[in-house]
Design an enzyme around this catalytic site. Structure first.
Site, PDB file in Angstrom:
ATOM      1  N   ASP A   1      67.240  18.761  32.029  1.00 10.07           N
ATOM      2  CA  ASP A   1      65.868  19.032  31.579  1.00 10.07           C
ATOM      3  C   ASP A   1      65.019  19.378  32.793  1.00 10.07           C
ATOM      4  O   ASP A   1      65.427  19.153  33.941  1.00 10.07           O
ATOM      5  CB  ASP A   1      65.272  17.830  30.830  1.00 10.07           C
ATOM      6  CG  ASP A   1      65.151  16.597  31.711  1.00 10.07           C
ATOM      7  OD1 ASP A   1      66.082  16.354  32.537  1.00 10.07           O
ATOM      8  OD2 ASP A   1      64.147  15.872  31.595  1.00 10.07           O
TER       9      ASP A   1
ATOM     10  N   GLU B   1      65.478  13.235  32.151  1.00  7.21           N
ATOM     11  CA  GLU B   1      65.142  12.664  33.448  1.00  7.21           C
ATOM     12  C   GLU B   1      63.662  12.826  33.776  1.00  7.21           C
ATOM     13  O   GLU B   1      63.030  11.923  34.330  1.00  7.21           O
ATOM     14  CB  GLU B   1      65.980  13.331  34.550  1.00  7.21           C
ATOM     15  CG  GLU B   1      66.027  12.537  35.853  1.00  7.21           C
ATOM     16  CD  GLU B   1      64.930  12.904  36.842  1.00  7.21           C
ATOM     17  OE1 GLU B   1      64.756  12.185  37.825  1.00  7.21           O
ATOM     18  OE2 GLU B   1      64.230  13.923  36.643  1.00  7.21           O
TER      19      GLU B   1
END
Lengths: 472, 472
Positions: free
Chosen positions: A97, A163
């Site tokens: 991400d 994250e």
């Protein structure tokens, strides 16, 4: 290894194309509208890995409560390449991400379209944080497959998609899989941080922890008018500011007694690691945008960032914060501050010392208001050692690819997953960054230099060769 | 006068009906959607006054810039009743706009529908602030007209519709009309504040001023991450909190040198005005909702509210203020604080002392950040005298209507129009409140006790009789 290094160099444009495809998927975990893209990105990685012969599994992490909206959490992608019990198994972690990015934020180019500029910088969201490094590992696998070479170690991938949004569900999974999917792991390598500066690779062996505090002073039932009540009642803001002013001095010295007694002394050996660091005071000035350094040397400055505690006052909740003037006596105000912790500070002790000190200082004020101070969360520091074979292997790999000894660095912030892997697996964790200190990971115009991407891929592969030769 | 007092008593229900009509017009000046209602309210007053034979003019104040939207400002209603050069002319000021009010805010009844409860409290927005008092004056005129009596003085009305929204345009009008519409005025009476408590009328002869300060500390170019930079740079919040903590101690004592030297000493005569005030410590506790009084006596508490300066810390702009935790080092932070000023403090001197003190304290810190501190606005204190004939007349009127000597009070806050009239007209200004200290003027369930409305109307009339007998 030489074949591998040569292959990577020759096929670098293929690898840049792979990065281009990955950057084109706007996998912004913090924006619900992009959640399908985060899933799309996980699928992209699953397909890439499968195509290279990896056995791939995904782990569903359930739902996320996003301001009352239920969102599906993107999966953890687990993959295994190689299953030879004679070989070591290295766990590599990364995340797929990215931070939000909009052209309007000030990007020079579309953030989700990889652009290579005249200085061979690959510009795009996620190029450096962390799609470049994740693809670096995949490039290593591809090169070996193409060359018909076996990898020197078995690789286990653990790739997450949250994250940038708190890593929801990751810790539980790590502890859960420690004795299952991760049970044969001999060492861990994470490529998700940065070189200290812009010229020299580094190995990172330490992170500071953080203990966050809320200190609330309560007085009147509701906000009061300072005309009517000023001078007649104990004002929560006055009390709070008085206690906050006692916590730290303008030179950054923490004034809570007992804190420095817990800090590990600087050994001559550790002192030496500060001798040749590729970092100049000018780089600090550039990063800060002003010459407000407390210390005059890079040595002292980095010691204060990496191995000394610090205390920052972040703000006050409940007080007047808007532009303009308002003559309010706020009814209750909560000061927010945190302490960055280092070896051998114990979060419980830190919390006890801070709470007692604040209570004592508040008692001295003689105010009739009430104080509540507590630690809202703490994360421990993390410290490995550059002498550990995992690091020695990585240092050799750096010398092979870059022809220099790496800087041995620590960081001032936290990367919680590091500690989680160490605690859950009881194995050494190595932070081996690919990008440079000026990549602008969470900023506009995030970039990864082409040389960092290509040499970084070589470095990750070379590391696997070196680590296969040591005893972990 | 007796005829008048009796008439008011007998016709009280008519006066309540007049208040009901006025409250029904939601003249909320702070809400553009209600701006037409503010105009409607001005029209209502114009008609009421004309019906009683007053000569009425309105003054257009032009346009207001409301967040980029252009709004028409409601007019100032000027009216004259009586034009006898043998008589004194008393200027009465009031306002016909009100604070916002919504049933959802917690009102027990529709705020714009006057309701009389079992304790004869007239509940509705504007009942006490300031429609009741404005209509009180009109009731006085009506009673005299009905009785065929001449008023003992000429009255000039000055009624504004923007008091709750900054009195835009009023000051300029007052100074402009000082030598025109207001040129024959002998004294001013404003009924727009409150009794000290709930049992005894008062005359208010003083108000504190206010000097507001912004103190900005600037450091890095942008917010920094406390993990990366904590301990290495001078943090603006640390510096700001340090200086703010030096301004005032928890007992409310201002620590800026030179402030108290400017404060007028308490004379024995002034001291005596604190002897019989109708106010109990319990009322302060109720208002504050907590027993956080600095001083144990009402005498000392009210002296600190009325005649001593105070310094309040209002908040910090630029720092973290939301719920939750954020590990930010704010790049620039602006502390907001203000000093309530009293005789004989000079705003310019106050500002100079504060600025110098802050700069000196900041210099002691040895920080490389920069400080900018300045006064953003100041309003002077206002002080009249209970011995002035205007007050002596009002005190007699209180004795006539209520059978008690009024409390002689001051207030801790500012009412800028008071000072404007005094400065522009060079005439004595009297604050003669109608409502009680618990009317909840800006709060939910605002009320005016029926007795305060009716006796208040009598009081305003009786005052006109008394003031006609003195030399102003």
């Amino acid at each position: 290894m030489d074949q591998f290094l040569e292959y990577v160099d020759k096929h670098q444009n293929d690898f840049v194309e792979r990065l281009r495809k990955a950057v084109a998927i706007p996998s912004v975990s913090g924006d619900p509208a992009h959640r399908p893209d985060v899933f799309r990105m996980s699928e992209f990685l699953v397909q890439e890995l499968k195509a290279l012969g990896a056995s791939v599994e995904t782990r569903d992490l359930g739902k996320q409560d996003w301001h009352g909206q239920e969102l599906d959490l993107p999966p953890i992608v687990l993959a295994t390449v190689g299953n030879n019990p004679e070989k070591k198994t290295i766990l590599v972690y990364g995340h797929y991400d990215v931070q939000p990015a909009l052209l309007e934020d000030g990007w020079s180019t579309n953030p989700f379209e990889l652009v290579e500029d005249e200085n061979n910088r690959l510009i795009g969201r996620g190029s450096s944080d962390d799609k470049g490094p994740v693809l670096g590992w995949i490039n290593v696998v591809e090169a070996h497959k193409a060359l018909g070479l076996e990898l020197p170690v078995n690789i286990k991938f653990c790739l997450e998609g949250m994250e940038e949004s708190g890593s929801e569900g990751l810790d539980a999974l790590i502890f859960d899989e420690a004795s299952k999917y991760f049970k044969d792991v001999d060492g861990v390598c994470i490529s998700d941080n940065y070189w200290l500066g812009t010229t020299k690779p580094c190995l990172t062996y330490g992170l500071r922890g953080v203990s966050y505090f809320h200190m609330k002073v309560k007085g009147p039932r509701a906000d009061l008018h300072s005309g009517v009540f000023g001078g007649t009642v104990h004002e929560p803001m006055t009390d709070l500011v008085a206690v906050m002013s006692k916590l730290v001095n303008p030179d950054g010295k923490i004034l809570v007694p007992g804190i420095y007694e817990q800090v590990r002394a600087l050994s001559p050996e550790e002192e030496k690691t500060y001798d040749d660091l590729a970092f100049q005071m000018e780089e600090l000035h550039d990063a800060v945008g002003n010459k407000i350094n407390i210390h005059d040397t890079i040595r002292k400055t980095l010691q204060c960032r990496w191995r000394n505690p610090s205390l920052s006052l972040h703000g006050i909740e409940g007080a007047f914060y808007s532009p303009g003037d308002k003559t309010v006596i706020p009814a209750q105000v909560t000061g927010k501050f945190s302490i960055r912790t280092v070896p051998d500070m114990d979060p419980k002790q830190v919390s006890a010392l801070v709470v007692k000190f604040c209570q004592d200082e508040f008692a001295k004020l003689g105010s009739k208001n009430t104080l509540d101070v507590h630690c809202t969360h703490d994360g421990n520091y993390w410290l490995s050692s550059p002498n550990h074979p995992n690091y020695v292997a990585a240092a050799k790999a750096v010398e092979t690819v870059y022809g220099v000894k790496p800087d041995l660095t620590r960081e001032g912030g936290s990367i919680p997953v590091t500690l989680s892997f160490q605690d859950a697996l009881k194995k050494n964790v190595l932070l081996l960054p690919m990008g440079r200190g000026d990549d602008g990971a969470h900023s506009i115009n995030e970039k990864l230099d082409r040389s960092n991407y290509i040499k970084g891929t070589q470095l990750l592969g070379a590391y696997l060769y070196e680590v296969s030769q040591v005893k972990l």
